[in-house]
Write a protein that holds these residues in place. Sequence first.
Motif, PDB file in Angstrom:
ATOM      1  N   GLY A   1      10.599   9.395   3.772  1.00  0.00           N
ATOM      2  CA  GLY A   1      11.222   7.396   2.870  1.00  0.00           C
ATOM      3  C   GLY A   1      10.653   6.435   3.231  1.00  0.00           C
ATOM      4  O   GLY A   1      10.236   5.755   2.695  1.00  0.00           O
ATOM      5  N   ILE A   2      10.523   6.611   4.678  1.00  0.00           N
ATOM      6  CA  ILE A   2       9.529   5.860   5.297  1.00  0.00           C
ATOM      7  C   ILE A   2       8.421   5.488   4.870  1.00  0.00           C
ATOM      8  O   ILE A   2       7.973   4.099   5.084  1.00  0.00           O
ATOM      9  CB  ILE A   2       9.357   5.620   7.139  1.00  0.00           C
ATOM     10  CG1 ILE A   2      11.536   5.225   7.386  1.00  0.00           C
ATOM     11  CG2 ILE A   2       9.228   4.618   7.747  1.00  0.00           C
ATOM     12  CD1 ILE A   2      12.270   4.892   6.520  1.00  0.00           C
ATOM     13  N   GLY A   3       7.428   7.137   4.716  1.00  0.00           N
ATOM     14  CA  GLY A   3       6.300   6.959   4.839  1.00  0.00           C
ATOM     15  C   GLY A   3       5.827   5.948   3.184  1.00  0.00           C
ATOM     16  O   GLY A   3       4.899   5.597   2.923  1.00  0.00           O
ATOM     17  N   LEU A   4       7.421   6.873   1.838  1.00  0.00           N
ATOM     18  CA  LEU A   4       7.036   6.365   0.753  1.00  0.00           C
ATOM     19  C   LEU A   4       7.319   4.873   1.195  1.00  0.00           C
ATOM     20  O   LEU A   4       6.890   3.616  -0.107  1.00  0.00           O
ATOM     21  CB  LEU A   4       8.384   6.705   0.119  1.00  0.00           C
ATOM     22  CG  LEU A   4       7.904   6.107  -1.387  1.00  0.00           C
ATOM     23  CD1 LEU A   4       7.904   6.679  -2.440  1.00  0.00           C
ATOM     24  CD2 LEU A   4      10.298   6.976  -2.107  1.00  0.00           C
ATOM     25  N   VAL A   5       7.651   4.112   1.414  1.00  0.00           N
ATOM     26  CA  VAL A   5       7.883   2.611   2.068  1.00  0.00           C
ATOM     27  C   VAL A   5       6.730   2.358   1.792  1.00  0.00           C
ATOM     28  O   VAL A   5       6.548   1.157   1.564  1.00  0.00           O
ATOM     29  CB  VAL A   5       8.746   1.749   2.438  1.00  0.00           C
ATOM     30  CG1 VAL A   5       9.139   0.385   2.872  1.00  0.00           C
ATOM     31  CG2 VAL A   5      10.440   2.225   1.923  1.00  0.00           C
ATOM     32  N   GLU A   6       6.650   2.700   2.864  1.00  0.00           N
ATOM     33  CA  GLU A   6       4.927   1.756   3.359  1.00  0.00           C
ATOM     34  C   GLU A   6       3.925   2.359   2.538  1.00  0.00           C
ATOM     35  O   GLU A   6       3.106   1.079   1.694  1.00  0.00           O
ATOM     36  CB  GLU A   6       4.657   3.285   4.299  1.00  0.00           C
ATOM     37  CG  GLU A   6       5.030   2.281   6.342  1.00  0.00           C
ATOM     38  CD  GLU A   6       4.977   0.435   6.513  1.00  0.00           C
ATOM     39  OE1 GLU A   6       3.937   0.222   5.818  1.00  0.00           O
ATOM     40  OE2 GLU A   6       5.340   1.200   7.127  1.00  0.00           O
ATOM     41  N   MET A   7       3.924   3.334   1.817  1.00  0.00           N
ATOM     42  CA  MET A   7       2.829   3.613   0.897  1.00  0.00           C
ATOM     43  C   MET A   7       2.428   2.435  -0.090  1.00  0.00           C
ATOM     44  O   MET A   7       1.823   2.632  -1.126  1.00  0.00           O
ATOM     45  CB  MET A   7       2.659   4.944   0.555  1.00  0.00           C
ATOM     46  CG  MET A   7       1.470   5.987  -0.132  1.00  0.00           C
ATOM     47  SD  MET A   7      -0.298   5.638   0.567  1.00  0.00           S
ATOM     48  CE  MET A   7       0.375   6.924   1.813  1.00  0.00           C
ATOM     49  N   LYS A   8       4.246   2.816  -1.104  1.00  0.00           N
ATOM     50  CA  LYS A   8       4.321   1.615  -1.958  1.00  0.00           C
ATOM     51  C   LYS A   8       3.684   0.634  -1.824  1.00  0.00           C
ATOM     52  O   LYS A   8       3.181  -0.352  -2.814  1.00  0.00           O
ATOM     53  CB  LYS A   8       5.527   1.790  -2.634  1.00  0.00           C
ATOM     54  CG  LYS A   8       6.016   3.109  -3.507  1.00  0.00           C
ATOM     55  CD  LYS A   8       7.121   3.288  -4.290  1.00  0.00           C
ATOM     56  CE  LYS A   8       7.581   2.628  -4.920  1.00  0.00           C
ATOM     57  NZ  LYS A   8       8.491   2.784  -5.892  1.00  0.00           N
ATOM     58  N   GLU A   9       5.122  -0.467  -0.700  1.00  0.00           N
ATOM     59  CA  GLU A   9       3.143  -1.336  -0.327  1.00  0.00           C
ATOM     60  C   GLU A   9       2.070  -1.634  -0.077  1.00  0.00           C
ATOM     61  O   GLU A   9       2.122  -2.889  -0.577  1.00  0.00           O
ATOM     62  CB  GLU A   9       4.187  -1.959   1.194  1.00  0.00           C
ATOM     63  CG  GLU A   9       4.344  -2.990   2.054  1.00  0.00           C
ATOM     64  CD  GLU A   9       5.064  -3.520   2.986  1.00  0.00           C
ATOM     65  OE1 GLU A   9       6.105  -4.042   3.003  1.00  0.00           O
ATOM     66  OE2 GLU A   9       4.301  -2.942   4.248  1.00  0.00           O
ATOM     67  N   LEU A  10       1.470  -0.493  -0.228  1.00  0.00           N
ATOM     68  CA  LEU A  10       0.351  -0.449   0.212  1.00  0.00           C
ATOM     69  C   LEU A  10      -0.529  -0.887  -0.936  1.00  0.00           C
ATOM     70  O   LEU A  10      -1.350  -1.983  -1.287  1.00  0.00           O
ATOM     71  CB  LEU A  10      -0.178   0.128   1.205  1.00  0.00           C
ATOM     72  CG  LEU A  10      -1.541   0.069   0.980  1.00  0.00           C
ATOM     73  CD1 LEU A  10      -2.422  -1.350   1.725  1.00  0.00           C
ATOM     74  CD2 LEU A  10      -2.751   1.413   2.537  1.00  0.00           C
ATOM     75  N   ARG A  11       0.329  -0.257  -1.988  1.00  0.00           N
ATOM     76  CA  ARG A  11      -0.329  -0.240  -3.336  1.00  0.00           C
ATOM     77  C   ARG A  11      -0.387  -1.053  -3.800  1.00  0.00           C
ATOM     78  O   ARG A  11      -1.022  -1.843  -4.566  1.00  0.00           O
ATOM     79  CB  ARG A  11       0.145   0.562  -4.004  1.00  0.00           C
ATOM     80  CG  ARG A  11       0.632   1.095  -5.701  1.00  0.00           C
ATOM     81  CD  ARG A  11      -1.286   1.212  -6.199  1.00  0.00           C
ATOM     82  NE  ARG A  11      -1.444   1.017  -7.506  1.00  0.00           N
ATOM     83  CZ  ARG A  11      -0.669   1.820  -8.642  1.00  0.00           C
ATOM     84  NH1 ARG A  11      -0.901   3.057  -8.493  1.00  0.00           N
ATOM     85  NH2 ARG A  11      -0.999   1.723  -9.784  1.00  0.00           N
ATOM     86  N   ASN A  12       1.262  -2.023  -3.955  1.00  0.00           N
ATOM     87  CA  ASN A  12       1.391  -3.647  -4.727  1.00  0.00           C
ATOM     88  C   ASN A  12       0.916  -4.849  -3.489  1.00  0.00           C
ATOM     89  O   ASN A  12      -0.344  -5.195  -4.219  1.00  0.00           O
ATOM     90  CB  ASN A  12       2.785  -4.025  -4.352  1.00  0.00           C
ATOM     91  CG  ASN A  12       4.113  -3.050  -4.769  1.00  0.00           C
ATOM     92  OD1 ASN A  12       3.773  -2.354  -5.761  1.00  0.00           O
ATOM     93  ND2 ASN A  12       5.435  -2.547  -4.568  1.00  0.00           N
ATOM     94  N   TYR A  13       0.828  -4.630  -2.394  1.00  0.00           N
ATOM     95  CA  TYR A  13      -0.597  -4.967  -1.737  1.00  0.00           C
ATOM     96  C   TYR A  13      -1.616  -4.946  -2.156  1.00  0.00           C
ATOM     97  O   TYR A  13      -2.972  -6.292  -2.208  1.00  0.00           O
ATOM     98  CB  TYR A  13      -0.953  -5.005  -0.536  1.00  0.00           C
ATOM     99  CG  TYR A  13      -1.758  -5.442   0.274  1.00  0.00           C
ATOM    100  CD1 TYR A  13      -1.588  -7.409   1.223  1.00  0.00           C
ATOM    101  CD2 TYR A  13      -2.580  -4.921   0.767  1.00  0.00           C
ATOM    102  CE1 TYR A  13      -3.062  -7.316   1.523  1.00  0.00           C
ATOM    103  CE2 TYR A  13      -4.101  -5.794   1.232  1.00  0.00           C
ATOM    104  CZ  TYR A  13      -3.947  -6.539   1.870  1.00  0.00           C
ATOM    105  OH  TYR A  13      -4.695  -6.921   2.341  1.00  0.00           O
ATOM    106  N   ALA A  14      -2.352  -4.032  -2.440  1.00  0.00           N
ATOM    107  CA  ALA A  14      -3.704  -3.711  -2.583  1.00  0.00           C
ATOM    108  C   ALA A  14      -3.528  -4.679  -4.745  1.00  0.00           C
ATOM    109  O   ALA A  14      -4.797  -5.063  -4.255  1.00  0.00           O
ATOM    110  CB  ALA A  14      -4.335  -2.651  -3.579  1.00  0.00           C
TER     111      ALA A  14
END
Length: 450
Positions: A378-391
Motif C-alpha cells: 500500500g505505502i510502496g504503491l503510493v510512493e511509486m505513483k507519486e514519483l511517476r507523477n513528479y517525473a
Amino acid sequence: NEFKFYDEQDVKDYLVLLQDVPRYLEECLAFTRKQADMGLFMQDFSVESTVSEINKFLNKEGDNALIVSFENKLQNADFETADYFSENRRIVNELIIPAYQHVKDELETLKGKPQLETLSDTSESKAYYEALFAYKAGSSLNPSEMLEKGKNVLVSIVQDYIRLIYEDATISRRYEKVDYGNEDPEVILKRYQEKLLKHFPKGPEVTYTAEYLDPSITNDSTIAYYLIPPYDAITDNVIKINPTATEGDSVTLYTTLAHEGFPGHLYQTTYYYATNPHPIRTLVDNFGYVEGYAMYVQAYANQWALEDDKNLAEFLTLDTEMNYLLQALVDIGVNYEGWGKDGIASFLRDLGFNDSPGLVNSLYEYVVSDPGLLLPYGIGLVEMKELRNYAEQNSKKFNEIEYHQVILESGPMYFDLLKEKVDSSRAPFLYCDADLLEYETENREIKYYL
C-alpha cells in the motif's frame, strides 16, 4: 520445499538440514513461551489461525508436500534415488510431522495467556513499529505523517472510482462479468514479456516456469510468489501460484502474473542483476521499492487485457489500489495510533466504506496478526505513483521507457534516494532544475547507501 538440487551432494545436505527442523522448532517454541511469560503472547484468534494452517500440513502424510516435491525434483536425477526417497519419507513421517504436532499442542496450551493486544500498547512496541515501518515501507515519513498522506491519496482514489461510476453507467455490470480468459500461466507471461517493450526497456534473456502450489502448503494470505534466483544464475526463474486463490478468478491470475513476473518482480530483479550491481545490493532488502514497483506495474495487465475498455481497466486498477492502501492505513491506525475496532469503523465511515462488524473484525484481526504485512504494497504503491507523477510534471517531454530505465537501473532503495536518482539522471524525459540537485549529506544513514 524450494531447496535447489544441483547435484547429489545437495540432496545429502538437504536431508541433514531437514533432520534439524525439530530442533529449530523447539527453539522457536522456547522463545514463544518466554513471550507468553512476559505477557506478550499472540491473541487467541492468531493461535486459531496458526493451528488451522498446521492442521492442513498434518492432514497429509503419504502425500505430504515435503515428500511429493522431493521425489518430483529427483525424477530425472542421474544417480540412484531410492535410498534418498526412503530416508526423506522417514524424516518427514517420524520427525517433521511429530514436531509440527508438538508445536500445535504447545500453542493450544498457551492459548489464553496474557497478550499484547497491538503494537501501540507500549512505548517500546510503538518504537518497534516505527522501525518496522521504515524497514517495510521505505519511506522517509514517520507512520503518523504517512497516515495523513495516505488518507488524502485514498480519498483521491475513491473520488476517481465514483467518477467512473457516474460517467459510465454500465461499468459496474461489466466489472461483475469481466473475464480475462483461462490460459496457461506461462503463455500469459510470454505475452507480457512481449507487450512490456512498449513501456519498459528490454531486459536480459531469461527462462522461467510458473507452477501451482500443493494445496497442503498454501495459505489464504498468499496469492503467489516469485523465487529470487541466485545472483550468478538469473536465467533460472520460478513463480509459484496458490491455486485456491486464483481458481475461477481470471483477473486475479492475470494481474498476479504481471506483479510476480513481467513487468513485475521477475523482470525487475533480473534487469537489476544484469546491471552487475555490487553484491551487497543483492543482500539488502527494500520491500517498499520492490512491492511498490510490482503493485505499480500490475496495472499494465488490466490495460493489456482491456485495450478496448480503458474505463474498466482503470476501474479495476483503482479497486486494487483502494483495497491495498486501505488495509495499509488500518495497519498504521491500529498498530501505531491505537485504533480499536471502533476506530476502524469510524475510519471506514468517514471514507464512505462499509463499516459492518464482520469487515471491521476481519481487518482488525488481519493487521494485529501480522503487523506491517501490507505496508510495502500500500505505502510502496503510493510512493511509486507519486514519483511517476513528479517525473511527468517536471518533464519537458516525458518518455515512459526512459523513466522506467532509471527506476530499474537504480535498484531497490528508499524512495527519497530514488527521487534523487530521478533528479540527477538528467535523462531526456526530465527537466532537472539545479536547485533540485542540491541536498545535504550530513547525518545520512549508511543503510541508505546500500
